[in-house]
Design an enzyme around this catalytic site. Structure first.
Site, short mmCIF file in Angstrom:
data_model
loop_
_atom_site.label_atom_id
_atom_site.label_comp_id
_atom_site.label_asym_id
_atom_site.label_seq_id
_atom_site.Cartn_x
_atom_site.Cartn_y
_atom_site.Cartn_z
N PRO A 86 0.28 -0.88 0.28
CA PRO A 86 0.01 0.11 -0.15
C PRO A 86 0.64 1.11 -0.03
O PRO A 86 1.86 1.03 0.60
CB PRO A 86 -1.07 0.14 1.52
N MET A 87 0.22 2.10 -0.50
CA MET A 87 1.08 3.50 -0.95
C MET A 87 0.31 4.62 -0.84
O MET A 87 0.23 4.61 -1.84
CB MET A 87 2.70 3.46 -2.14
N ALA A 88 0.18 5.39 0.14
CA ALA A 88 -0.37 6.79 -0.20
C ALA A 88 -0.26 7.28 -1.31
O ALA A 88 1.29 7.68 -1.64
CB ALA A 88 -0.54 7.69 1.30
N CYS A 108 1.71 2.67 10.36
CA CYS A 108 2.13 5.04 9.46
C CYS A 108 2.75 5.08 10.71
O CYS A 108 2.15 5.77 11.86
CB CYS A 108 0.70 5.44 8.95
N LYS A 133 -0.75 -5.12 8.60
CA LYS A 133 0.29 -4.70 8.75
C LYS A 133 1.08 -3.62 9.30
O LYS A 133 1.03 -3.02 9.66
CB LYS A 133 0.34 -3.70 6.67
N GLY A 139 10.09 -4.77 2.41
CA GLY A 139 11.56 -3.66 3.29
C GLY A 139 12.63 -3.44 1.90
O GLY A 139 13.34 -5.15 2.31
N ASP A 140 12.65 -3.07 1.32
CA ASP A 140 13.87 -2.60 0.64
C ASP A 140 13.85 -4.01 -0.30
O ASP A 140 14.75 -4.35 -0.01
CB ASP A 140 15.22 -2.37 1.52
N GLY A 175 7.06 -2.65 -2.77
CA GLY A 175 6.84 -1.05 -2.93
C GLY A 175 7.61 -0.09 -3.93
O GLY A 175 7.51 -0.27 -4.74
N ARG A 176 8.27 0.73 -3.22
CA ARG A 176 9.00 1.69 -4.29
C ARG A 176 9.70 0.83 -5.27
O ARG A 176 10.30 1.46 -6.51
CB ARG A 176 9.94 2.46 -3.74
#
Ligand code: FMN
Length: 335
Positions: free
Chosen positions: A21-23, A106, A145, A209-210, A232-233
């Protein structure tokens, strides 16, 4: 689906790749792309329980995922069990979500000051209370999460995961940083905590994560024995990361990165999705955060990123892309 990799409650998940999830990013426009590019499960940006309670127009519009291929999960956040229950019931009754996720990671003060997000990690009893009330109020699976903890002095991830399982949730995802770290430090240094979690609970564990490459995903899975990876990223402007990771996990073969032409075709599709979702006034502005990611590494990217940033309409952005592609084809040295 022929052979699901794992289940979240009764929901089969086709592979071990979950989009994080990414706002401001994982709205309907991007979830559609991520599904098309092979994510087994995709998770919406976090959506406020209070916004749902007050039937805030903008919040309700964020719940529209009609047409996104299943399965998909909608993430909600809040600090109060009663409002979270009501929000979860609303999501189940009014959206196409297959799964509901609660955000307990968050780090943003605006969220934690209302006892929500990572603030909950300080109190495993409250985690149990929230999860058990929400899980029993809905019929679709609930997931949570989390992060490692609030800070190095409060690393309650094992207690919290046990509370989440005991409360009736069907999976837990963990980003291996503390709230105090926010996005600093190296999540990879703490992946070992995922193994601890996997040994502590029986519900599926999703690690986050990463993860920057398909090889990272395999390394996390092999090192920890968890059920799935959450990316994510690394998927920003790069949904091929999802396809390439799924393929690498399945076959051991590393597919090449796509050519610029393919990246731009997907960027255009993303822009079109945004226009369909938000209209031609907001979409070009929102697209400005995505364009640099799609153009990363492309020859002469700086100039075209600037041009996209200044464009006001979809038509202008498409013209910029087309002109750039033409220049690439004709090897114009001015690029
Ligand atoms: C721009 C941005 C927005 C995020 N929004 C959310 C969110 O709404 N809910 C959530 O649980 N995590 C959110 N996160 C955290 C990510 O889901 C993920 O845990 C984090 O980025 C680490 O994974 P990665 O290294 O694969 O990016 C966000 C992260 C970023 C970069």
């Amino acid at each position: 689906m022929t052979n699901p990799s794992f289940h979240i409650g009764s929901v089969p998940i086709e592979n071990r790749i979950v989009l994080a999830p990414m706002a401001g990013i994982t709205n309907k426009a991007f979830l559609s792309i991520a599904k098309q590019f092979g994510a087994g499960l995709v998770v919406s940006e976090m959506i406020s329980d209070k916004g749902i309670e007050f039937r805030n127009e903008k919040t309700l519009s964020m719940l529209d995922f009609e047409g996104v291929p299943h399965p998909l999960s909608i993430q909600i956040f809040g600090g109060d069990a009663k409002t979270l229950v009501e929000a979860a019931q609303f999501v189940e009754a009014n959206t196409v979500a297959d799964i509901i996720d609660i955000n307990m990671g968050c780090p943003v003060p605006k969220v934690t000051k209302n006892e929500a997000g990572s603030r909950l990690l300080l109190d495993p009893d409250k985690v149990y209370n929230v999860v058990s009330q929400v899980a029993h109020a809905i019929t679709i699976p609930l997931t949570v999460k989390i992060r490692l903890g609030w800070d190095e002095e409060h690393l309650y991830y094992v207690e919290n995961a046990k509370a989440i399982e005991a409360g009736g949730a069907s999976a837990v995802a963990m980003h291996t940083r503390t709230k105090a770290q926010a996005y600093t430090g190296h999540a990879k240094d703490r992946w070992e905590a995922l193994r601890e979690l996997k040994e502590a609970v029986h519900i599926p564990v999703i690690g986050n994560g990463d993860i920057k490459t398909p090889e990272d995903a395999k390394e996390m899975l092999d090192a920890t024995g968890i059920d799935a990876v959450m990316i994510g990223r690394a998927a920003l402007g790069n949904p091929w990361m999802l396809t390439r990771t799924a393929h690498y996990l399945e076959t051991g073969e590393l597919l090449p990165e796509p050519p610029v032409e393919e990246k731009i075709a997907t960027a255009k599709a993303h822009l079109q999705n945004l226009v369909d979702l938000k209209g031609d006034f907001l979409a070009p502005k929102e697209f400005r955060q995505h364009a640099p990611h799609y153009l990363r590494g492309a020859p002469g990217a700086a100039r075209i990123k600037k041009a996209v940033n200044e464009a006001e309409t979809q038509e202008e952005i498409l013209a910029i892309f087309d002109q750039y592609l033409l220049q690439l084809q004709t090897h114009v040295s001015a690029i």
